[in-house]
Design a protein around this motif. Sequence first.
Motif, PDB file in Angstrom:
ATOM      1  N   PHE A  13       0.843  -1.195   0.000  1.00 19.63           N
ATOM      2  CA  PHE A  13       0.000   0.000   0.000  1.00 19.63           C
ATOM      3  C   PHE A  13       0.878   1.244   0.000  1.00 19.63           C
ATOM      4  O   PHE A  13       2.068   1.185   0.278  1.00 19.63           O
ATOM      5  CB  PHE A  13      -0.885   0.031   1.257  1.00 19.63           C
ATOM      6  N   ALA A  41      -8.267  -5.419  -0.630  1.00 23.24           N
ATOM      7  CA  ALA A  41      -7.424  -4.254  -0.351  1.00 23.24           C
ATOM      8  C   ALA A  41      -8.282  -2.998  -0.175  1.00 23.24           C
ATOM      9  O   ALA A  41      -8.028  -2.187   0.717  1.00 23.24           O
ATOM     10  CB  ALA A  41      -6.412  -4.051  -1.470  1.00 23.24           C
ATOM     11  N   ILE A  45      -8.515  -0.539   3.106  1.00 23.30           N
ATOM     12  CA  ILE A  45      -8.350   0.926   3.029  1.00 23.30           C
ATOM     13  C   ILE A  45      -9.588   1.635   3.572  1.00 23.30           C
ATOM     14  O   ILE A  45      -9.492   2.556   4.386  1.00 23.30           O
ATOM     15  CB  ILE A  45      -8.053   1.364   1.587  1.00 23.30           C
ATOM     16  N   LEU A  57      -3.893   4.373   5.145  1.00 25.90           N
ATOM     17  CA  LEU A  57      -3.437   3.907   3.844  1.00 25.90           C
ATOM     18  C   LEU A  57      -4.277   4.562   2.754  1.00 25.90           C
ATOM     19  O   LEU A  57      -5.487   4.724   2.900  1.00 25.90           O
ATOM     20  CB  LEU A  57      -3.554   2.386   3.754  1.00 25.90           C
ATOM     21  N   LEU A  60      -3.692   0.864  -2.990  1.00 27.44           N
ATOM     22  CA  LEU A  60      -2.918  -0.352  -3.200  1.00 27.44           C
ATOM     23  C   LEU A  60      -1.955  -0.085  -4.344  1.00 27.44           C
ATOM     24  O   LEU A  60      -2.358   0.296  -5.438  1.00 27.44           O
ATOM     25  CB  LEU A  60      -3.840  -1.526  -3.553  1.00 27.44           C
TER      26      LEU A  60
END
Length: 75
Positions: A13, A41, A45, A57, A60
């Motif tokens: 990330f 992912a 997030i 984050l 990705l």
Amino acid sequence: MITTKTTTLQLEFVDPAGTAVTYALKDPKDGLDRAAVEAAAKNIIDTKVFATKDGDLASLKESRIVTRQVESIDA
């Protein structure tokens, strides 16, 4: 000779500062495809499961499955 094989899913990330952060998950499900990995992912997030000193984050950057095989040699 003993052979040991391990498989890891690595998710890389990027945080708001552009710093790459990698998380590794052992023994991922067989047959993972890009859509499944990207959905997982996105969930990580969106739910803000992990954060860095620069914030949550942001995106990705890369995902990969790493397979490692070790063969021990008996003396």
